[in-house]
Scaffold this motif. Sequence first.
Motif, short mmCIF file in Angstrom:
data_model
loop_
_atom_site.label_atom_id
_atom_site.label_comp_id
_atom_site.label_asym_id
_atom_site.label_seq_id
_atom_site.Cartn_x
_atom_site.Cartn_y
_atom_site.Cartn_z
N ALA A 85 0.83 -1.21 0.00
CA ALA A 85 0.00 0.00 0.00
C ALA A 85 0.87 1.26 0.00
CB ALA A 85 -0.94 0.00 1.21
N GLU A 86 1.88 1.27 0.84
CA GLU A 86 2.79 2.42 0.89
C GLU A 86 3.51 2.60 -0.44
OE1 GLU A 86 6.82 4.04 3.21
OE2 GLU A 86 6.05 2.03 3.64
N LEU A 87 3.96 1.49 -1.03
CA LEU A 87 4.74 1.53 -2.26
C LEU A 87 3.90 1.68 -3.51
CD1 LEU A 87 7.11 -1.46 -1.34
CD2 LEU A 87 7.74 0.97 -1.37
N GLY A 88 2.59 1.73 -3.37
CA GLY A 88 1.72 1.80 -4.55
C GLY A 88 1.88 0.58 -5.43
N ASP A 89 2.11 -0.58 -4.80
CA ASP A 89 2.29 -1.86 -5.48
C ASP A 89 3.54 -1.93 -6.34
OD1 ASP A 89 0.02 -3.19 -4.44
OD2 ASP A 89 -1.26 -2.08 -5.82
N ARG A 90 4.47 -1.02 -6.14
CA ARG A 90 5.73 -1.10 -6.88
C ARG A 90 6.67 -2.07 -6.17
NH1 ARG A 90 9.46 3.90 -9.28
NH2 ARG A 90 10.36 2.62 -10.94
N ARG A 91 7.20 -3.02 -6.90
CA ARG A 91 8.08 -4.03 -6.32
C ARG A 91 9.44 -3.42 -6.00
NH1 ARG A 91 6.06 -8.48 -4.33
NH2 ARG A 91 8.13 -9.41 -4.52
N LEU A 92 10.06 -3.93 -4.93
CA LEU A 92 11.39 -3.50 -4.54
C LEU A 92 12.42 -4.41 -5.20
CD1 LEU A 92 10.72 -2.97 -0.73
CD2 LEU A 92 10.97 -1.20 -2.48
N ALA A 93 13.45 -3.80 -5.76
CA ALA A 93 14.50 -4.57 -6.44
C ALA A 93 15.83 -4.35 -5.73
CB ALA A 93 14.62 -4.12 -7.89
N VAL A 94 16.60 -5.43 -5.61
CA VAL A 94 17.93 -5.36 -5.02
C VAL A 94 18.92 -5.84 -6.07
CG1 VAL A 94 19.45 -6.25 -3.22
CG2 VAL A 94 17.08 -5.68 -2.67
N SER A 95 19.76 -4.92 -6.54
CA SER A 95 20.72 -5.26 -7.58
C SER A 95 21.82 -6.16 -7.04
CB SER A 95 21.34 -3.99 -8.17
OG SER A 95 21.90 -3.18 -7.13
N SER A 96 22.44 -5.73 -5.96
CA SER A 96 23.49 -6.50 -5.30
C SER A 96 23.46 -6.16 -3.82
CB SER A 96 24.86 -6.16 -5.89
OG SER A 96 25.90 -6.62 -5.03
N PRO A 97 23.05 -7.10 -2.97
CA PRO A 97 22.98 -6.81 -1.53
C PRO A 97 24.29 -6.29 -0.95
CG PRO A 97 21.93 -8.91 -2.01
CD PRO A 97 22.61 -8.47 -3.28
N VAL A 98 25.40 -6.85 -1.38
CA VAL A 98 26.69 -6.40 -0.85
C VAL A 98 26.99 -4.98 -1.28
CG1 VAL A 98 29.19 -6.80 -0.91
CG2 VAL A 98 27.63 -8.75 -0.71
N ALA A 99 26.68 -4.65 -2.54
CA ALA A 99 26.98 -3.31 -3.06
C ALA A 99 26.13 -2.23 -2.40
CB ALA A 99 26.78 -3.30 -4.58
N ILE A 100 24.85 -2.53 -2.16
CA ILE A 100 23.97 -1.49 -1.60
C ILE A 100 23.97 -1.46 -0.08
CG2 ILE A 100 22.48 -1.62 -3.63
CD1 ILE A 100 20.34 -2.91 -1.74
N ALA A 101 24.57 -2.46 0.56
CA ALA A 101 24.54 -2.54 2.03
C ALA A 101 25.00 -1.25 2.70
CB ALA A 101 25.33 -3.74 2.52
N PRO A 102 26.12 -0.63 2.29
CA PRO A 102 26.54 0.61 2.98
C PRO A 102 25.49 1.72 2.91
CG PRO A 102 28.33 -0.28 1.67
CD PRO A 102 27.10 -1.06 1.30
N ILE A 103 24.82 1.86 1.76
CA ILE A 103 23.79 2.89 1.61
C ILE A 103 22.58 2.55 2.47
CG2 ILE A 103 22.17 3.97 -0.01
CD1 ILE A 103 24.27 3.53 -2.20
N VAL A 104 22.15 1.30 2.42
CA VAL A 104 20.98 0.87 3.20
C VAL A 104 21.24 1.06 4.69
CG1 VAL A 104 19.61 -1.14 3.89
CG2 VAL A 104 20.12 -0.74 1.46
N LEU A 105 22.41 0.65 5.14
CA LEU A 105 22.73 0.77 6.57
C LEU A 105 22.85 2.24 6.99
CD1 LEU A 105 25.30 -2.12 7.10
CD2 LEU A 105 22.82 -2.14 7.40
N SER A 106 23.38 3.07 6.11
CA SER A 106 23.49 4.50 6.42
C SER A 106 22.11 5.13 6.56
CB SER A 106 24.29 5.21 5.32
OG SER A 106 24.40 6.58 5.61
N ILE A 107 21.20 4.81 5.63
CA ILE A 107 19.83 5.34 5.74
C ILE A 107 19.16 4.80 7.00
CG2 ILE A 107 17.53 5.42 4.67
CD1 ILE A 107 18.93 5.18 1.94
N ARG A 108 19.35 3.51 7.24
CA ARG A 108 18.73 2.88 8.41
C ARG A 108 19.18 3.54 9.70
NH1 ARG A 108 20.36 -3.13 10.27
NH2 ARG A 108 22.20 -1.95 10.94
N GLU A 109 20.49 3.71 9.87
CA GLU A 109 21.01 4.21 11.14
C GLU A 109 20.70 5.70 11.35
OE1 GLU A 109 22.25 2.14 13.59
OE2 GLU A 109 21.34 0.83 12.09
N THR A 110 20.77 6.49 10.28
CA THR A 110 20.46 7.92 10.44
C THR A 110 18.96 8.12 10.67
OG1 THR A 110 20.36 8.22 8.03
CG2 THR A 110 22.46 8.73 9.13
N THR A 111 18.15 7.28 10.05
CA THR A 111 16.70 7.33 10.27
C THR A 111 16.38 7.00 11.72
OG1 THR A 111 16.17 6.75 7.97
CG2 THR A 111 14.47 6.30 9.63
#
Length: 202
Positions: free
Chosen positions: A55-81
């Motif tokens: 519902a929040e995403l408007g039914d748009r699927r989430l895609a992960v290109s490379s978990p290892v590559a995006i981990a630093p960005i994801v963790l940075s957003i997570r921790e600052t949030t």
Amino acid sequence: MTVAWTPHRFTGGLLALDTANTVVLRGDPERTFDRFDDPGEIARFADAASGFRAAELGDRRLAVSSPVAIAPIVLSIRETTDRLFRGAVSKGAVSTADLPEFLRACADGLAAGRTEIGAPGRPFGDPATPIAFEAALAVSALSLLRDDTVARLRICPNCTWLFVDRSRNSSRLWCDMAVCGNRQKASRHYRRRMAANEVRNA
């Protein structure tokens, strides 16, 4: 540690809060653990979140290109949030001192996404195409800055997870009544029984 994603793992009310809550029992050094210690869990989380946050995403699927590559960005957003909005709950307002780092983390997530968002009724973009998890995470995190959302943020007294209180009178205590609420009730009942036994045995 690999964890099966179950419905009660998504009790924050928004993707950004669910992601912040992937660190379990923050503040308890003896019991805390990070579900994203294994970057592979990011992909599994994103796949589950596509359903739980449809519902929040408007039914748009989430895609992960490379978990290892995006981990630093994801963790940075997570921790600052987590830092920004956990502080907002305790202070009743967002601290501007924590905003620059939070905004930089979100900017990194959006820059990596290369998509279009914000169409009327489609804040996350075209549901016909997937959106990079880190970009969607940034959009969700930025949406928390609305004053009506900040006023409804809560910290669960049982598990310390962040959640949005959408109850009519803003009186919700637990992130999940079926899990944390029942645990607290059971704990109180146990303490009362123990206290009654001590009185009888005195």
